[in-house]
Design an enzyme around this catalytic site. Structure first.
Site, short mmCIF file in Angstrom:
data_model
loop_
_atom_site.label_atom_id
_atom_site.label_comp_id
_atom_site.label_asym_id
_atom_site.label_seq_id
_atom_site.Cartn_x
_atom_site.Cartn_y
_atom_site.Cartn_z
N THR A 25 -2.34 -15.94 -7.89
CA THR A 25 -1.31 -14.81 -8.57
C THR A 25 -0.71 -14.17 -7.33
O THR A 25 -0.41 -13.13 -7.66
CB THR A 25 -1.94 -13.91 -9.65
OG1 THR A 25 -3.02 -13.20 -9.04
CG2 THR A 25 -2.52 -14.77 -10.80
N ASN A 78 1.10 -8.07 -2.48
CA ASN A 78 1.66 -6.82 -3.17
C ASN A 78 1.33 -5.60 -2.25
O ASN A 78 2.00 -4.41 -2.13
CB ASN A 78 0.91 -6.46 -4.43
CG ASN A 78 1.58 -7.29 -5.55
OD1 ASN A 78 2.83 -7.51 -5.41
ND2 ASN A 78 0.79 -7.88 -6.61
N HIS A 122 3.64 -10.60 -15.04
CA HIS A 122 3.78 -11.74 -14.56
C HIS A 122 2.55 -12.53 -14.43
O HIS A 122 2.33 -13.66 -15.25
CB HIS A 122 4.12 -11.93 -12.89
CG HIS A 122 5.53 -11.22 -12.72
ND1 HIS A 122 6.78 -11.63 -13.02
CD2 HIS A 122 5.73 -10.03 -12.35
CE1 HIS A 122 7.82 -10.73 -12.69
NE2 HIS A 122 7.12 -9.73 -12.15
N ASP A 123 1.39 -12.12 -13.89
CA ASP A 123 0.17 -13.00 -13.58
C ASP A 123 -0.81 -13.43 -14.77
O ASP A 123 -0.97 -14.50 -14.68
CB ASP A 123 -0.68 -12.03 -12.63
CG ASP A 123 0.18 -11.88 -11.28
OD1 ASP A 123 -0.10 -10.92 -10.26
OD2 ASP A 123 0.94 -12.54 -10.76
N ASP A 145 -3.71 -10.94 -5.50
CA ASP A 145 -3.12 -9.76 -4.66
C ASP A 145 -3.09 -8.29 -5.41
O ASP A 145 -1.98 -7.92 -5.48
CB ASP A 145 -1.98 -10.10 -3.87
CG ASP A 145 -0.75 -10.24 -4.77
OD1 ASP A 145 0.42 -10.08 -4.27
OD2 ASP A 145 -0.95 -10.50 -5.95
N ASP A 152 -1.78 -8.21 -11.57
CA ASP A 152 -3.06 -9.11 -11.11
C ASP A 152 -4.18 -8.55 -11.62
O ASP A 152 -5.04 -9.35 -12.22
CB ASP A 152 -3.15 -8.92 -9.60
CG ASP A 152 -2.22 -9.63 -8.72
OD1 ASP A 152 -1.09 -8.77 -8.54
OD2 ASP A 152 -2.10 -10.85 -8.14
N PHE A 190 8.87 -13.31 -5.02
CA PHE A 190 8.25 -12.56 -4.37
C PHE A 190 6.82 -13.44 -3.43
O PHE A 190 6.63 -13.72 -2.16
CB PHE A 190 7.31 -11.23 -4.56
CG PHE A 190 6.47 -10.63 -3.73
CD1 PHE A 190 5.13 -10.48 -3.61
CD2 PHE A 190 7.09 -9.65 -2.58
CE1 PHE A 190 4.13 -10.06 -2.75
CE2 PHE A 190 6.31 -8.89 -1.78
CZ PHE A 190 4.99 -9.16 -1.79
N ASN A 191 6.13 -14.00 -4.49
CA ASN A 191 4.87 -14.77 -3.66
C ASN A 191 5.14 -15.82 -2.92
O ASN A 191 4.66 -16.22 -1.85
CB ASN A 191 3.87 -15.39 -4.92
CG ASN A 191 3.29 -14.38 -5.57
OD1 ASN A 191 2.83 -13.16 -5.13
ND2 ASN A 191 2.83 -14.40 -7.02
O1 RIB Z 1 7.09 -12.15 -8.31
C1 RIB Z 1 5.86 -11.63 -9.03
C2 RIB Z 1 4.65 -11.92 -8.26
O2 RIB Z 1 4.58 -11.25 -7.14
C3 RIB Z 1 3.35 -11.36 -9.14
O3 RIB Z 1 2.26 -12.09 -8.82
C4 RIB Z 1 3.27 -10.01 -8.62
O4 RIB Z 1 1.84 -9.44 -8.49
C5 RIB Z 1 3.37 -10.29 -7.09
O5 RIB Z 1 2.39 -10.84 -6.55
CA CA Z 2 0.39 -11.11 -7.80
#
Ligand code: RIB
Ligand code: CA
Length: 311
Positions: free
Chosen positions: A125, A40, A240-241, A11, A16, A166-167
Site C-alpha cells: 500500500t 507518505n 485508499h489502502d 507507508d 495505511d 503517488f505510490n
Molecule cells: O495515492 C494514494 C496512496 O499513496 C495511498 O497508499 C496513500 O497512503 C499513499 O501511500
Molecule cells: Ca499508503
C-alpha cells in the site's frame, strides 16, 4: 474458513493504518508480518507509525521490519501535505509497545514467504521499492507468492501530478521491476479507491464503535479529510489502502478486469503514470488484474467489523 496468508508492505500514513487494522482484524486474512517503506513520510516516521498503529489496535505477535528509506533511483518526496509532518498527524501518538524486528524488511519478507506452507499474498500500500528489492535479491521467493496486490496507479488521472498516482510516482522503476517479474499482479488504483469516501456518515459510524482504536481512527479520519479538503477540494477523503486489503479478504467486494498495465518512466510530465490498456488497443499480453468497482456498503461493513475487533 481458510484464511489467506498475507504480508503487508506499507507507508503509514492515515489510510495505511486502516489497511493494517483490516488485515489484522478480518478473519479471512492471516497477517504474517508488516514491512515499512519511505513514502507518505520518511522511513523513520512510517516505521514508527506502523508500531503505533499496532499498539493502538492491540496487534501483537506480528513482526514489523523497516525497509527502503528511498526509491530505487529517485529522491523521496513525502506526502506531508496530506499526512502531516509525522505522516500520522491528528491524534496524539502513544509510545509503541511493539518492538521493531531486527531482520529488516527484505529478510523478513523472504523468511515469511519461504516459510509459509501456503502461497503468500504480498499486499503493498505504498511505493513498491521493498517488493522490487525482494524480487531482485531473492527471485526464488516468487515461487511461493500467490500474487501481489498493490494500492497504486490509476486507470484515469493522477493525484500527485495530472497523470501519476503517488505510490507509482514515488518509485515508478520499482513498479516496472515488479511487473517484469511475471508474478500475478493486481492494481487497486485511484479509480476504485475514490469510491471509498469518508463521508460524515462513515466518520460517525467509525467513531460510534467506541473502543480505543475507533477513537484514534476517528481522529485520523478528521485530519485526513481536512487535508484532502485543503489539498484537493474533497471534504470526504478517499480511504485508499484498505480497499486493496478488502479485495484480498473478500474478492467479490471488488469487480475487476484483466488488462495490460505499463508504467511511464521517461515522461517529462508523465513519469509514474500507469498506462492501463482497458480496450486492448496495443495488443500486448494482459499482465494485470485491474480493480474497477467497489461494493461500497460491504467495504465499510468490513472496515467497521475489523476496527470493532481491535482493542
Ligand atoms: O495515492 C494514494 C496512496 O499513496 C495511498 O497508499 C496513500 O497512503 C499513499 O501511500
Ligand atoms: Ca499508503
Amino acid at each position: 474458513m481458510v484464511s489467506v496468508p498475507v504480508v503487508l508492505d506499507c507507508d503509514p500514513g492515515h489510510d495505511d493504518a486502516f489497511a493494517i487494522w483490516l488485515a489484522a482484524g478480518d478473519p479471512n486474512i492471516d497477517l504474517l508480518g508488516i514491512t515499512t517503506v519511505g513514502g507518505n513520510g520518511h522511513l523513520e516516521h512510517t516505521t514508527h507509525n506502523a508500531r503505533v498503529v499496532c499498539t493502538v489496535g492491540g496487534i501483537h505477535g506480528v513482526p514489523i521490519a523497516a525497509g527502503a528509506d528511498s526509491p530505487l533511483v529517485r529522491r523521496l518526496t513525502v506526502a506531508d501535505d496530506i499526512h502531516g509532518a509525522s505522516a500520522l498527524d491528528g491524534p496524539v501518538l502513544p509510545e509503541p509497545e511493539v518492538d521493531l524486528d531486527p531482520r529488516g524488511a527484505i529478510e523478513l519478507l523472504r523468511e515469511l514467504i519461504t516459510g509459509s506452507p501456503e502461497p503468500v499474498t504480498v499486499l503493498a500500500t505504498g511505493p513498491l521499492t521493498n517488493i522490487a528489492l525482494l524480487v531482485r535479491t531473492h527471485p526464488d521467493v516468487l515461487r511461493n507468492v500467490r500474487e501481489v496486490v498493490w494500492m497504486g496507479g490509476s486507470t484515469g488521472r493522477g493525484n500527485v501530478t495530472p497523470y501519476a498516482e503517488f505510490n507509482s510516482w514515488v518509485d515508478p522503476e520499482a513498479l516496472s521491476v515488479v511487473l517484469g517479474a511475471q508474478v500475478p499482479f493486481t492494481m487497486v488504483g485511484l479509480n476504485i479507491t475514490h469510491q471509498a469516501l469518508v463521508t460524515a456518515e462513515v466518520l460517525d459510524r467509525i467513531a460510534a464503535i467506541g473502543n480505543r482504536t475507533s477513537e484514534f481512527a476517528a481522529q485520523l479520519l478528521k485530519f485526513f479529510c481536512a487535508s484532502y479538503n485543503t489539498a484537493e477540494g474533497m471534504p470526504a477523503a478517499p480511504l485508499h489502502d484498505p480497499v486493496a486489503v478488502a479485495m484480498v479478504a473478500v474478492p467479490e467486494v471488488v469487480a475487476s478486469v484483466r488488462a495490460r498495465l505499463d508504467v511511464e518512466l521517461r515522461g517529462t510530465e508523465t513519469a509514474g503514470a500507469t498506462s492501463v490498456d482497458l480496450h486492448d488497443k496495443l495488443g500486448r499480453e494482459q499482465n494485470a488484474t485491474v480493480a474497477i468497482t467497489l461494493d461500497v456498503a460491504r467495504f465499510w461493513d468490513m472496515v467497521e467489523n475489523a476496527i470493532r475487533a481491535m482493542r
